[in-house]
Design an enzyme around this catalytic site. Structure first.
Site, PDB file in Angstrom:
ATOM      1  N   GLU A   2     -15.941 -20.038  -0.676  1.00 56.13           N
ATOM      2  CA  GLU A   2     -14.606 -20.505  -0.279  1.00 56.13           C
ATOM      3  C   GLU A   2     -14.523 -21.002   1.165  1.00 56.13           C
ATOM      4  OE1 GLU A   2     -12.077 -17.207  -1.404  1.00 56.13           O
ATOM      5  OE2 GLU A   2     -12.729 -17.290  -3.489  1.00 56.13           O
TER       6      GLU A   2
ATOM      7  N   ASN B 241     -20.006 -21.525  -3.570  1.00 52.97           N
ATOM      8  CA  ASN B 241     -19.051 -21.136  -4.620  1.00 52.97           C
ATOM      9  C   ASN B 241     -17.614 -21.335  -4.131  1.00 52.97           C
ATOM     10  OD1 ASN B 241     -18.713 -19.686  -7.232  1.00 52.97           O
ATOM     11  ND2 ASN B 241     -17.787 -18.074  -5.987  1.00 52.97           N
TER      12      ASN B 241
ATOM     13  N   HIS C 161     -10.618 -19.974 -12.097  1.00 55.16           N
ATOM     14  CA  HIS C 161      -9.474 -19.089 -12.377  1.00 55.16           C
ATOM     15  C   HIS C 161      -8.347 -20.000 -12.870  1.00 55.16           C
ATOM     16  CE1 HIS C 161     -11.423 -15.588 -10.741  1.00 55.16           C
ATOM     17  NE2 HIS C 161     -11.719 -16.254  -9.635  1.00 55.16           N
TER      18      HIS C 161
ATOM     19  N   GLU D 154     -16.450 -17.565 -12.303  1.00 53.76           N
ATOM     20  CA  GLU D 154     -15.375 -16.547 -12.311  1.00 53.76           C
ATOM     21  C   GLU D 154     -14.293 -16.882 -13.335  1.00 53.76           C
ATOM     22  OE1 GLU D 154     -13.971 -15.674  -8.323  1.00 53.76           O
ATOM     23  OE2 GLU D 154     -15.962 -15.915  -7.451  1.00 53.76           O
TER      24      GLU D 154
ATOM     25  N   ASP E  37     -11.466 -17.140 -15.871  1.00 57.03           N
ATOM     26  CA  ASP E  37     -10.439 -16.384 -16.598  1.00 57.03           C
ATOM     27  C   ASP E  37      -9.250 -17.324 -16.787  1.00 57.03           C
ATOM     28  OD1 ASP E  37      -9.332 -16.181 -13.983  1.00 57.03           O
ATOM     29  OD2 ASP E  37      -9.819 -14.052 -13.799  1.00 57.03           O
TER      30      ASP E  37
HETATM   31  O1  9MR Z   1     -11.759  -9.513  -8.206  1.00 54.29           O
HETATM   32  C1  9MR Z   1     -11.880  -9.192  -6.835  1.00 54.29           C
HETATM   33  C2  9MR Z   1     -10.856  -8.130  -6.458  1.00 54.29           C
HETATM   34  O2  9MR Z   1     -11.191  -6.913  -7.096  1.00 54.29           O
HETATM   35  C3  9MR Z   1     -10.819  -7.957  -4.956  1.00 54.29           C
HETATM   36  O3  9MR Z   1      -9.769  -7.079  -4.625  1.00 54.29           O
HETATM   37  C4  9MR Z   1     -10.624  -9.289  -4.284  1.00 54.29           C
HETATM   38  C5  9MR Z   1     -10.621  -9.095  -2.774  1.00 54.29           C
HETATM   39  O4  9MR Z   1     -10.456 -10.233  -2.095  1.00 54.29           O
HETATM   40  O5  9MR Z   1     -11.657 -10.173  -4.661  1.00 54.29           O
HETATM   41  C6  9MR Z   1     -11.652 -10.461  -6.029  1.00 54.29           C
HETATM   42  O6  9MR Z   1     -12.666 -11.379  -6.362  1.00 54.29           O
HETATM   43  C7  9MR Z   1     -12.546 -12.690  -5.801  1.00 54.29           C
HETATM   44  C8  9MR Z   1     -13.941 -13.230  -5.634  1.00 54.29           C
HETATM   45  O7  9MR Z   1     -14.711 -12.365  -4.869  1.00 54.29           O
HETATM   46  C9  9MR Z   1     -13.927 -14.618  -5.033  1.00 54.29           C
HETATM   47  N1  9MR Z   1     -13.084 -15.500  -5.772  1.00 54.29           N
HETATM   48  C10 9MR Z   1     -11.741 -15.034  -6.068  1.00 54.29           C
HETATM   49  C11 9MR Z   1     -11.808 -13.659  -6.725  1.00 54.29           C
HETATM   50  C12 9MR Z   1     -10.413 -13.195  -7.107  1.00 54.29           C
HETATM   51  O8  9MR Z   1      -9.630 -13.000  -5.960  1.00 54.29           O
END
Ligand code: 9MR
Length: 348
Positions: A148, A194, A230, A259, A261
């Site tokens: 990101e 990513n 997402h 990722e 969903d």
């Molecule tokens: O799913 C993850 C969640 O459990 C955490 O609290 C969060 C913290 O920032 O990160 C989520 O995963 C993220 C991933 O690492 C990067 N892309 C977006 C995902 C959803 O926020």
């Protein structure tokens, strides 16, 4: 009455029709990996572990390899949880992806509040990448090295690593540097950039494409781009997503769906309506079929697999039911749709 051998054959063939063809068995002949994000602390839950090992051949820790969780203080590396996932993966003939080495979130206080100079931050990051990638050399086959790094308008995101205060490099220089450090720590690992909202052709994916093209032309060790995906049920037409996947894979780079969903409106108990589940299923089917059209689209991974533990309800109020298994591990229409796509799609 059927003969004894016939009866045995019927029992073997039809005793578990629901999972007669787990996703991983369908994915192997297609040359694509089918993965999911995992919380290692759930592996002790029998249904979680059984569903995971039956259906998937790739895992990725959802949080356990992020900087904060894995490197909570300067001299402390918390490899226990991700190690337990690596052991689970090798015990079930699964591969593991690593997520993520450089991100603006989930960094520990000792890094974010340390008043470090760019030179100090550079050496902290280099040491972190060396230790973590080195620890998993031969165990993690692919890394989301940087996560990101761009804003939606295609500009660089202002982060600890880029310019606040950054490691002292302009433009995409910090991303290039992280890739080079990761490559030095494990030359065999595949290295990915990513991001989210970069699935379709838009200013963000244009910026990522431009960076990938530049890195590719200069021999910077980038192997592919991770598209998070997402999604909502109002996804834009797939043609724009296909154009983006095509241009990245035409560079000779891999695309991995990292990722996936598809969140839906839900009522108080977290359940979605039938028509919404059908729309969701079609989106899953279309995405899997699209990936399979491109031989360099090498993995399809969902962000978790059971609605029981999805991040969605906690982050998007009133929505949920985003994954392929419901909260009691029953397959949803989306699961059948993934199966259908894996069975029938054509591979370029
Ligand atoms: O799913 C993850 C969640 O459990 C955490 O609290 C969060 C913290 O920032 O990160 C989520 O995963 C993220 C991933 O690492 C990067 N892309 C977006 C995902 C959803 O926020």
């Amino acid at each position: 009455m059927p003969s004894f051998p016939r009866l045995v054959a019927v029992l073997i063939c039809c005793s578990g029709p629901l999972f007669a063809q787990p996703l991983r068995d369908l994915a192997v002949p297609r040359g694509v990996r089918i993965g999911t994000a995992v919380n290692p602390s759930r592996l002790s839950e029998e249904l979680y572990a059984d569903t995971l090992s039956r259906e998937f051949n790739q895992v990725e820790p959802e949080n356990a390899l992020k900087f904060g969780p894995v490197h909570p203080s300067p001299a402390e590396y918390n490899f226990g949880p991700p190690d337990s996932l690596a052991a689970f993966a090798s015990g079930h003939k699964m591969v593991m992806r690593g997520h993520t080495l450089v991100w603006h979130r989930q960094n520990p206080a000792w890094v974010t509040s340390g008043q470090h100079t760019p030179a100090e931050l550079a050496s902290i990051l280099q040491e972190h990448i060396k230790a973590v990638v080195g620890h998993y050399a031969g165990k993690v086959y692919a890394w989301d090295v940087v996560n990101e790094g761009f804003n939606d308008d295609g500009s660089m995101r202002s982060t600890l690593w880029f310019d606040a205060p950054g490691i002292g490099l302009k433009g995409t220089g910090y991303i290039e540097q992280a890739l080079r450090w990761a490559h030095a720590a494990d030359p065999r690992a595949l290295l990915f950039y990513n991001d989210y909202s970069a699935e379709w052709v838009n200013p963000k994916s244009d910026a990522i494409y431009k960076m990938a093209q530049d890195f590719q032309s200069r021999g910077v060790p980038l192997d592919g781009v991770g598209l998070q995906m997402h999604l909502t049920a109002n996804a834009q037409p797939l043609a724009g997503m296909e154009a983006n996947i095509k241009r990245i894979t035409d560079l000779g780079l891999q695309v991995q769906i990292t990722e996936l969903d598809v969140r839906l409106p839900v009522e108080a108990e977290g359940k979605a309506a039938g028509p919404a589940l059908a729309t969701q299923a079609q989106i899953y089917q279309d995405i899997v079929a699209l990936c399979l059209k491109y031989s360099r689209c090498t993995a399809i991974q969902t962000w978790g697999f059971t609605d029981k533990y999805s991040w969605i309800p906690g982050s998007f109020r009133g929505t949920g039911a985003a994954l392929e298994f419901d909260a009691v591990y029953q397959p949803k229409p989306a699961y059948n749709a993934i199966q259908t796509a894996l069975r029938s799609a054509t591979r370029k």
